[in-house]
Every structure is written in structure tokens, then in C-alpha cells.
Design an enzyme around this catalytic site. Sequence first.
Site, PDB file in Angstrom:
ATOM      1  N   HIS A 180     -19.876   0.273 -25.848  1.00 32.63           N
ATOM      2  CA  HIS A 180     -20.479   0.556 -27.148  1.00 32.63           C
ATOM      3  C   HIS A 180     -21.923   0.067 -27.079  1.00 32.63           C
ATOM      4  CE1 HIS A 180     -20.408   0.161 -31.801  1.00 32.63           C
ATOM      5  NE2 HIS A 180     -21.633   0.151 -31.364  1.00 32.63           N
ATOM      6  N   GLU A 220     -25.206   4.478 -33.090  1.00 34.35           N
ATOM      7  CA  GLU A 220     -24.179   4.002 -32.162  1.00 34.35           C
ATOM      8  C   GLU A 220     -23.862   5.094 -31.146  1.00 34.35           C
ATOM      9  OE1 GLU A 220     -21.575   1.233 -35.259  1.00 34.35           O
ATOM     10  OE2 GLU A 220     -20.610   2.868 -34.178  1.00 34.35           O
ATOM     11  N   ARG A 278     -28.028   0.936 -42.388  1.00 29.39           N
ATOM     12  CA  ARG A 278     -28.254  -0.382 -42.995  1.00 29.39           C
ATOM     13  C   ARG A 278     -28.793  -1.329 -41.928  1.00 29.39           C
ATOM     14  NH1 ARG A 278     -22.704  -0.392 -41.419  1.00 29.39           N
ATOM     15  NH2 ARG A 278     -22.582  -1.844 -39.662  1.00 29.39           N
ATOM     16  N   ASN A 326     -25.404   3.902 -38.508  1.00 26.80           N
ATOM     17  CA  ASN A 326     -25.274   2.902 -39.561  1.00 26.80           C
ATOM     18  C   ASN A 326     -26.582   2.859 -40.326  1.00 26.80           C
ATOM     19  OD1 ASN A 326     -22.649   2.108 -38.682  1.00 26.80           O
ATOM     20  ND2 ASN A 326     -23.638   1.055 -36.998  1.00 26.80           N
TER      21      ASN A 326
HETATM   22  C1  MV4 Z   1     -14.156   6.804 -29.838  1.00 27.89           C
HETATM   23  C2  MV4 Z   1     -13.617   6.137 -28.719  1.00 27.89           C
HETATM   24  C3  MV4 Z   1     -13.371   6.894 -27.594  1.00 27.89           C
HETATM   25  N1  MV4 Z   1     -13.604   8.223 -27.606  1.00 27.89           N
HETATM   26  N2  MV4 Z   1     -14.388   8.126 -29.792  1.00 27.89           N
HETATM   27  C4  MV4 Z   1     -13.967   3.072 -32.820  1.00 27.89           C
HETATM   28  C5  MV4 Z   1     -14.540   2.919 -34.181  1.00 27.89           C
HETATM   29  C6  MV4 Z   1     -15.359   4.121 -34.465  1.00 27.89           C
HETATM   30  N3  MV4 Z   1     -16.698   3.715 -34.729  1.00 27.89           N
HETATM   31  C7  MV4 Z   1     -15.266   4.967 -33.254  1.00 27.89           C
HETATM   32  N4  MV4 Z   1     -14.456   4.278 -32.290  1.00 27.89           N
HETATM   33  C8  MV4 Z   1     -14.167   4.828 -31.082  1.00 27.89           C
HETATM   34  N5  MV4 Z   1     -14.422   6.154 -30.970  1.00 27.89           N
HETATM   35  C9  MV4 Z   1     -14.110   8.805 -28.701  1.00 27.89           C
HETATM   36  N6  MV4 Z   1     -14.319  10.116 -28.704  1.00 27.89           N
HETATM   37  C10 MV4 Z   1     -13.371   4.767 -28.802  1.00 27.89           C
HETATM   38  C11 MV4 Z   1     -13.635   4.122 -29.993  1.00 27.89           C
HETATM   39  C12 MV4 Z   1     -13.332   2.714 -29.990  1.00 27.89           C
HETATM   40  C13 MV4 Z   1     -14.351   1.758 -30.006  1.00 27.89           C
HETATM   41  C14 MV4 Z   1     -15.674   2.129 -30.081  1.00 27.89           C
HETATM   42  C15 MV4 Z   1     -16.667   1.180 -30.099  1.00 27.89           C
HETATM   43  C16 MV4 Z   1     -16.338  -0.165 -30.011  1.00 27.89           C
HETATM   44  C17 MV4 Z   1     -15.032  -0.554 -29.942  1.00 27.89           C
HETATM   45  C18 MV4 Z   1     -14.016   0.396 -29.948  1.00 27.89           C
HETATM   46  C19 MV4 Z   1     -12.690  -0.004 -29.861  1.00 27.89           C
HETATM   47  C20 MV4 Z   1     -11.718   0.929 -29.861  1.00 27.89           C
HETATM   48  C21 MV4 Z   1     -12.032   2.292 -29.924  1.00 27.89           C
END
Ligand code: MV4
Length: 505
Positions: A210, A277, A294, A292
Site C-alpha cells: 500500500h 492510494e 482529507r 482520501n
Molecule cells: C484491494 C486489494 C487487493 N486487490 N483491491 C483494502 C481496503 C480498501 N482501501 C481496499 N483494500 C484492498 N483492495 C484489489 N483489487 C487489497 C486490499 C487490502 C489492503 C489494501 C491496503 C492496505 C491493506 C489492505 C489489507 C487487506 C486488503
Amino acid sequence: MPTIKRVLVANRGEIALRVIRACHEEGLTAVAVYSEADRLSPHVRAADMAVPIGPAPAAESYLDIAKLVAAARDTQCDAVHPGYGFLSERAPFAEAVVEAGLVFIGPSAAAIRAMGDKIEARRRMQQAGVPVVPGSTRAVADHVQARAEAARLGYPVLLKAVAGGGGKGMRLVREEAELDSAFEAATGEALKAFGAGEVYLEKYLERPRHIEIQILADSFGRVVALGERECSIQRRHQKLIEEAPSVAVTPPLRRRMSESAASAAGAVGYLGAGTIEFLLAPSGEFYFLEMNTRLQVEHPVTELVYGVDIVREQLRVAMGQPLRVHAGTLQPRGHAIECRITAEDPANDFMPATGVVQYLRIPGGPGVRWDGGVEEGNEITTYYDSLIAKLIVWGETRGVALERMRRALRELAIVGIPSSQAFHLRVMDDPEFQRGDIDITYLERAGARLLVGEPSPELLRPLAAVAALLAEQAAASAPTPPQPAGPTVRPSVWLATARREAIGQ
Ligand code: MV4
């Protein structure tokens, strides 16, 4: 050009204090608001004025739009800073503030709305040339549509809430047999969390990082990207540790991600501070996740490596002034790490803890920044989040920053409430973390080895009490040193504990 002399800070805790400090440095007066639970909070005293806004539950205080607008009006404020959380990303709040003739320190309600609808945000990003994860362009209405869409994308897929964000209403589907029940679960959860049950599908990316890009935009049409933050260390969508820069981002990748982020902001006519993000796949490809609209909790790591005060820039932009940062001259310098010190018990599945902070020793020294909102005597309740403070360090290199964080974490002492302090130390000592070998699954995978060997409070209390008694005895038998003039020294918490334990209470 809007004249701003006084700002209502529509928030609490560390971020309210952070914003009040920025107001004062900009020569503005700051008005705090506080619930009954926050009467004794530092942000109330730091402000030039403070307005009580009701009982502890946020719905009756920090989330009450009418009360906040009235507080701003009654105290002759010119502008409102929403901080993060609470009303910061609610378009109706931005609208109410503007309708009351005040400046909302943030983007337009239209920009907040566009980014709040995840399908609309994806559409706009695609149009602006920002890479998005392969996925649907419309909400999926039923099981039939979901199946067709999943087959097109290929498993595994993620069901996400259109009104979502923060992982609510999200379901991973590894094969078709799981799809129907996941669809029901995601729809139900989205309806409950956002009052809107629409969901859509995205291809699921395995083990990404991330990475987010900080941007600033002014009313002269300038958008500046302040590099990335590595935010992969999360638990249940709560970030625990953030750093800048990311070991995975090379200068050319930084340039490409920054250009994408700036286009993203430009596409919605963004104003002020915002964050794009991204998921960074192991392949090196990156995809827009969400924006985001903010100020973010972790903004200080960017401030430390870019030498920019993001909150002061927010205030300047709101006053109609140009940004003081220039894209051409921006270079990250050194490395910054932030640990969120929370009142949570890592040994007990990170359960939020409550209690009174009896003693607090704040770390200091070179390269150490403490953004806190709690002091001795304050009570941590279940009404709000469990953040006690953010401990942020800067060093010339990642290695120096890491050593500095260990030193600062060892200086920190919090008595009266369990905290994440020891857990953070274990992460700093972890070879995988030290190598920067992290992705969003890091905490899950490292879990067990980060939790072993925590000494229990039951063990520590009597040990500390005995140490305090021995110290007192040693002091009593030593020749009396000359007493300094000034206030009497407060008896040690441990000594009080020892006396209590000695009399069996
Ligand atoms: C995803 C992903 C994998 N593939 N989308 C988690 C919260 C939301 N902001 C989007 N998230 C994710 N989207 C795709 N197509 C994995 C996550 C995710 C995640 C993302 C960022 C930080 C931590 C996370 C923990 C679990 C899943």
C-alpha cells in the site's frame, strides 16, 4: 481572496492540537470544540477559545454538523478545519460550512462526493490516464451479473462496496462456488455501514504494497506531489507504522506515481491536501485504489522528508495564497518512520483498552517528534479511537531512523493503560521489517513472532514496586543532597503502587 483570522478546529485529540499549532504559526486564532469527555484534553487548553458541543458520543458532538457550524458562527470564525475522521469526508458538512459563509479548509463538496463513490472515482481516474485495477464500470445488480463479471476478470476477485473505503463491505472470492454467499455478505455489510448496498468487482491483487502519494493543490491551478508513504503495515485496515520514502519506490517510479497522483487531483479540481492510494504489485505495476480527500494521520512522515508543513499549506491555500512548495525543487531528504502509539493490547488481539494515563514520559532528542493529544490524568474511553500519540522519527538513512525509533520507543513510558509500544519495538527488531520486506500481509504473517515474550503487567507491577521501595531506602540512607528550590517533587507512581500493594489493595 478570503480573509481568515480565526479557525474553528472541528476535531479532537492529537490532530486538533496539530491544527491549532499550525494556526498559531500562521498568525491565526484557533477555536477548539470539545465533548463532555474531552473537557480536560490538551487541545482545549491550547486553543484561544473552546466551545462545548455536547455529550461524549460522537454522534451528539463531533459528528453533529449543526452544532459545529453554530460553534463557528458564535465565535466569529472565518473558516473550519475538519481534521481527519469524523466529518472530514462528509460532503454535506463541507456544504453546510460554505452555506454559513465560512471557508471549508479542504476540497469542494463535489470533489469529496466524486471520490466517495468508488465507481465514479475509478471512471474519473481512467479518464485522467491513471491506472486502475481491472474491474467493473458499474455496480453489479445480482448474482447473475456478478458471475458474468467475475468470469470476465478471472478469479480471484474482490467484491467492494461502491460507497465503501476502509475495507468495509469487502469480500475476497477465490472461486465461483463462493461468489453467491460473498455477494450477499458484501451487500449486507455495505448497506449496514453506508446505507447503500451496491457492490462492484475488482481483480484481486496478491500481496501488494500500500503506497500513497501526498498531493497539495492551490487555487492557482497548481498541483504538487510530495512523494510516497509506505503504509503496508496495517491490521484490520488500521495502519500501525508508516514510513517515507518506501524502499520499493525508485526515483523513476516515484515520478510516474507522482504524475498519476497529480492528474488524479487535477481531474476533480482538487484544492488543498489530499492523498492518492495505490496498490503496488510485486511486478512493479501500480493501480489507483482510492483518494482520501482529507489530511491524513500519517502526514508527518512526508513533512519530515520534504521539509514542508502540510497543515500550514492547507491554511494558506484556504486563504487564497499560492503553495510555497515547487514541484521542480522537491527531493526527499533522509527517512522518516511513524509508529501509532495506541491504547490497545497486542497480547489480547489488539483489544482497545480504557483507563487513566497515570504517568507519561515523552521521548525527545534529535530527530524525534511526538504528535500527541493526551496527557497525564486524561482518561482513554471507548467513545473515540484509541490513538494516544504518533511517535515520528527522522534519520539520514532508513537504518538511522530505525535505530532512532528504537531509542525513542525505549524512552517512552506510559503507565496506567496497555499500549502498542512494546509491539512496535518488536517490529523494529524484526529482520523482515529491517530489510523492508513488507506488503499488506506482513502483520498477519509475522503475527506470532511479534507477540511472544511480552512480560505481563502482573509480573511487572510488583517488580517495579520493589525497585521503587529499594530506591527509596537507598535515598533515605544516603546523605541528604541539597534540595533545589521550587515545586515539591511528586511521589513516584511506582512508590504509590508499592505502598498500595504492601497494604494489599
Ligand atoms: C484491494 C486489494 C487487493 N486487490 N483491491 C483494502 C481496503 C480498501 N482501501 C481496499 N483494500 C484492498 N483492495 C484489489 N483489487 C487489497 C486490499 C487490502 C489492503 C489494501 C491496503 C492496505 C491493506 C489492505 C489489507 C487487506 C486488503
